[in-house]
Design a protein around this motif. Structure first.
Motif, short mmCIF file in Angstrom:
data_model
loop_
_atom_site.label_atom_id
_atom_site.label_comp_id
_atom_site.label_asym_id
_atom_site.label_seq_id
_atom_site.Cartn_x
_atom_site.Cartn_y
_atom_site.Cartn_z
N PRO A 1 -25.72 11.22 -5.24
CA PRO A 1 -26.94 11.31 -6.05
C PRO A 1 -27.78 10.06 -5.88
O PRO A 1 -27.38 9.15 -5.14
N HIS A 2 -28.91 10.00 -6.55
CA HIS A 2 -29.69 8.77 -6.57
C HIS A 2 -29.30 7.95 -7.80
O HIS A 2 -28.71 8.47 -8.74
N LEU A 3 -29.64 6.67 -7.76
CA LEU A 3 -29.33 5.80 -8.89
C LEU A 3 -30.55 5.56 -9.78
O LEU A 3 -30.47 5.71 -10.99
N LYS A 4 -31.68 5.18 -9.16
CA LYS A 4 -32.86 4.84 -9.95
C LYS A 4 -34.03 5.79 -9.71
O LYS A 4 -34.77 6.09 -10.63
N ASP A 5 -34.20 6.22 -8.49
CA ASP A 5 -35.37 7.00 -8.11
C ASP A 5 -34.93 8.17 -7.24
O ASP A 5 -34.19 7.98 -6.26
N PHE A 6 -35.38 9.36 -7.58
CA PHE A 6 -35.05 10.56 -6.81
C PHE A 6 -35.25 10.36 -5.31
O PHE A 6 -34.47 10.86 -4.49
N ARG A 7 -36.27 9.59 -4.94
CA ARG A 7 -36.62 9.43 -3.52
C ARG A 7 -35.57 8.66 -2.72
O ARG A 7 -35.62 8.65 -1.49
N GLU A 8 -34.61 8.03 -3.40
CA GLU A 8 -33.50 7.38 -2.69
C GLU A 8 -32.73 8.38 -1.85
O GLU A 8 -32.09 8.01 -0.86
N ARG A 9 -32.76 9.63 -2.23
CA ARG A 9 -31.98 10.66 -1.54
C ARG A 9 -32.49 10.95 -0.13
O ARG A 9 -31.72 11.41 0.71
N ILE A 10 -33.77 10.73 0.11
CA ILE A 10 -34.40 11.14 1.36
C ILE A 10 -35.13 9.93 1.95
O ILE A 10 -36.15 9.49 1.40
N ARG A 11 -34.62 9.39 3.05
CA ARG A 11 -35.19 8.19 3.65
C ARG A 11 -35.33 8.38 5.17
O ARG A 11 -34.58 9.13 5.77
N ILE A 12 -36.25 7.63 5.72
CA ILE A 12 -36.34 7.50 7.18
C ILE A 12 -36.41 6.01 7.50
O ILE A 12 -37.29 5.31 7.00
N ASN A 13 -35.45 5.54 8.27
CA ASN A 13 -35.34 4.11 8.59
C ASN A 13 -35.42 3.25 7.33
O ASN A 13 -36.09 2.22 7.31
N GLY A 14 -34.74 3.70 6.30
CA GLY A 14 -34.64 2.94 5.07
C GLY A 14 -35.78 3.14 4.09
O GLY A 14 -35.68 2.76 2.93
N LYS A 15 -36.87 3.75 4.54
CA LYS A 15 -38.03 3.94 3.67
C LYS A 15 -37.95 5.28 2.95
O LYS A 15 -37.75 6.33 3.57
N LYS A 16 -38.13 5.25 1.64
CA LYS A 16 -38.04 6.47 0.82
C LYS A 16 -39.19 7.43 1.12
O LYS A 16 -40.30 7.00 1.46
N ILE A 17 -38.92 8.69 0.96
CA ILE A 17 -39.94 9.72 1.11
C ILE A 17 -41.12 9.40 0.18
O ILE A 17 -40.94 8.91 -0.93
N VAL B 1 -27.39 -3.07 4.23
CA VAL B 1 -28.13 -3.05 2.96
C VAL B 1 -29.62 -3.24 3.21
O VAL B 1 -30.46 -2.52 2.65
N GLU B 2 -29.96 -4.20 4.07
CA GLU B 2 -31.37 -4.44 4.39
C GLU B 2 -31.99 -3.24 5.11
O GLU B 2 -33.15 -2.89 4.85
N ASN B 3 -31.24 -2.62 6.00
CA ASN B 3 -31.78 -1.51 6.80
C ASN B 3 -31.93 -0.22 6.02
O ASN B 3 -32.86 0.56 6.26
N THR B 4 -30.99 0.05 5.11
CA THR B 4 -30.98 1.36 4.44
C THR B 4 -31.19 1.29 2.94
O THR B 4 -31.30 2.33 2.28
N GLN B 5 -31.20 0.08 2.37
CA GLN B 5 -31.42 -0.11 0.93
C GLN B 5 -30.32 0.50 0.07
O GLN B 5 -30.56 0.98 -1.03
N LEU B 6 -29.10 0.48 0.57
CA LEU B 6 -27.96 1.01 -0.19
C LEU B 6 -27.71 0.16 -1.43
O LEU B 6 -27.74 -1.07 -1.39
N MET B 7 -27.44 0.84 -2.55
CA MET B 7 -27.15 0.16 -3.81
C MET B 7 -25.83 0.67 -4.39
O MET B 7 -25.37 1.77 -4.09
N GLY B 8 -25.22 -0.15 -5.25
CA GLY B 8 -24.12 0.31 -6.08
C GLY B 8 -22.75 0.27 -5.45
O GLY B 8 -21.79 0.76 -6.05
N ARG B 9 -22.60 -0.32 -4.25
CA ARG B 9 -21.28 -0.44 -3.64
C ARG B 9 -20.85 -1.91 -3.72
O ARG B 9 -21.34 -2.74 -2.97
N TRP B 10 -19.98 -2.22 -4.67
CA TRP B 10 -19.54 -3.60 -4.91
C TRP B 10 -20.76 -4.53 -4.87
O TRP B 10 -20.81 -5.52 -4.15
#
Length: 403
Positions: free
Chosen positions: A81-97, A271-280
């Motif tokens: 799922p997403h954590l803060k913003d629905f658009r986290e679910r759909i990205r291209i090169n780390g940028k949200k839809i 993390v910088e490339n994909t903006q992943l959050m919430g893993r340790w």
């Protein structure tokens, strides 16, 4: 509608597993198949890697995307799922839809959603596939939502399938044994498409071998291969369980040129490339504050092993769960020498803080109750000294509220 109004309509009108649990689980692919046809079958217009598993599929998906980005490819990434913003679910090169893309897509297809009563997940998967097709990505990393065989993402035919880990989660829908759950996850194995298995398990391996054989698919058990000990940008030693599967998948992927420097930088810069959050993820110092989205027995066990390796004077644990978790199987994992802050996430499925306290107290785990995550977090920060350690977890919803 505005972007906010669009999201409000999506969440209010359509069943979503995150909010409604089992009642939102649609055990067939008819809905997404008809929607894909309505959209012009966008899932056939880009290449993909399909990622399933109980734990590690999100991290593995982000790691794959990061490496392929470093190799110069335009990479779609669909996760949930997403954590803060629905658009986290759909990205291209780390940028949200883009927000406008979401708004326009819902507006254009709203009548179809209403007439066909699509689930939230079916609608979102169709959106992701359309976006990736329109943007002409070179490849998309597609994470399974729940299970595999009947998951809405399972209409794709990927270049490689990756199954990360099998644990006892969502047993009411996927089965009550590892072998049964493996059977559901193995549903993503397609005819003559190679499949990588991150972790070998004697109970699940025969299931994967059997399904691979039926589909004439090459099967690769990643643990059987040796790979360099690369630095990973995701903290937590448990990520080492994911990395072999990621590397084996990249090695198996044909038609894409990935050199070692892409791997080295991609794994380190995930993390910088994909903006992943919430893993340790560390969100504070003095005291150290770590949050992690692990939410089932296997995942939490790995995270708590990581907690044990940290240096601190006192341990503070802010914890909350959703109602469908077998708390009695999870509470026994937690350390007794910690102060607990029991809370209820802001969600329809959130487990009541008093019920959580009652379950934990049976294991001798004591603490106070709070009717919100924020209150529990504030209390932990007030009580903790600079050399202490605060861990926040138990649910995606708990972590989302502190980020």
């Amino acid at each position: 509608m505005t972007y906010k109004e669009t999201l409000d309509w999506m969440f209010a009108q359509l069943p979503m597993y995150q909010n409604k649990g089992k009642s939102a689980f649609n055990s067939k692919l008819d809905g997404i198949t008809s929607f894909a046809q309505h959209l012009g079958d966008p899932h056939t217009k880009f290449k993909s890697i399909h990622v399933a598993g109980t734990n590690g599929k999100g991290s593995s998906s982000h790691l794959l995307a990061s490496v392929l980005q470093e190799a110069g490819y335009t990479v779609g990434l669909y996760t949930s799922p997403h954590l803060k913003d629905f658009r986290e679910r759909i990205r291209i090169n780390g940028k949200k839809i883009e927000k406008n893309w979401v708004v326009d897509f819902i507006a254009e297809n709203k009548s179809f959603f209403t007439v066909n009563k699509l689930s939230f997940f079916e609608m979102t998967v169709g959106m992701a596939f359309s976006y990736f097709a329109d943007e002409e990505v070179d490849i998309a990393i597609i994470e399974v939502g729940l299970g595999g065989r009947l998951d809405s993402t399972n209409i794709i035919t990927p270049e490689v399938s990756l199954i990360t880990n099998i644990g006892l989660d969502h047993t009411d829908m996927l089965g009550d044994t590892l072998a049964k759950i493996a059977g559901e996850k193995a549903g993503i194995i397609k005819n003559e498409v190679p499949v990588v298995i991150s972790e070998f398990n004697e109970e699940t391996a025969p299931v994967f071998k059997s399904v691979a054989k039926e589909n004439n698919s090459k099967i690769i058990f990643a643990e059987e291969s040796e790979y360099p000990d690369y630095e990973i940008g995701l903290l937590g030693s448990y990520q080492k369980k994911n990395i072999k599967g990621v590397l084996a998948t990249l090695h198996t992927l044909s038609g894409f040129k990935v050199v070692e420097s892409n791997v080295i930088i991609g794994l380190r810069q995930v993390v910088e490339n994909t903006q992943l959050m919430g893993r340790w993820q560390q969100i504070g110092s003095n005291p150290t504050i770590i949050c992690d989205t692990a939410h089932n027995k296997e995942g939490i066990s790995l995270v708590l092993e990581q907690v044990k390796k940290q240096k601190f004077e006192e341990l503070h644990i802010v914890i909350g769960f959703v109602k469908d978790k077998e708390i009695s199987n999870i509470s026994s994992l937690f350390p007794k020498n910690a102060t607990y802050y029991f809370c209820k996430p802001k969600n329809f499925r959130g487990l009541g803080e008093k019920d959580l306290e009652s379950a934990f107290s049976k294991e001798g785990l004591m603490g106070n109750v709070y009717d919100s995550v924020n209150k529990a977090f504030m209390a932990a920060k007030k009580c903790a000294k600079k050399n202490d350690f605060i861990y926040i977890g138990g649910s995606n919803f708990v972590v989302a509220e502190v980020l």
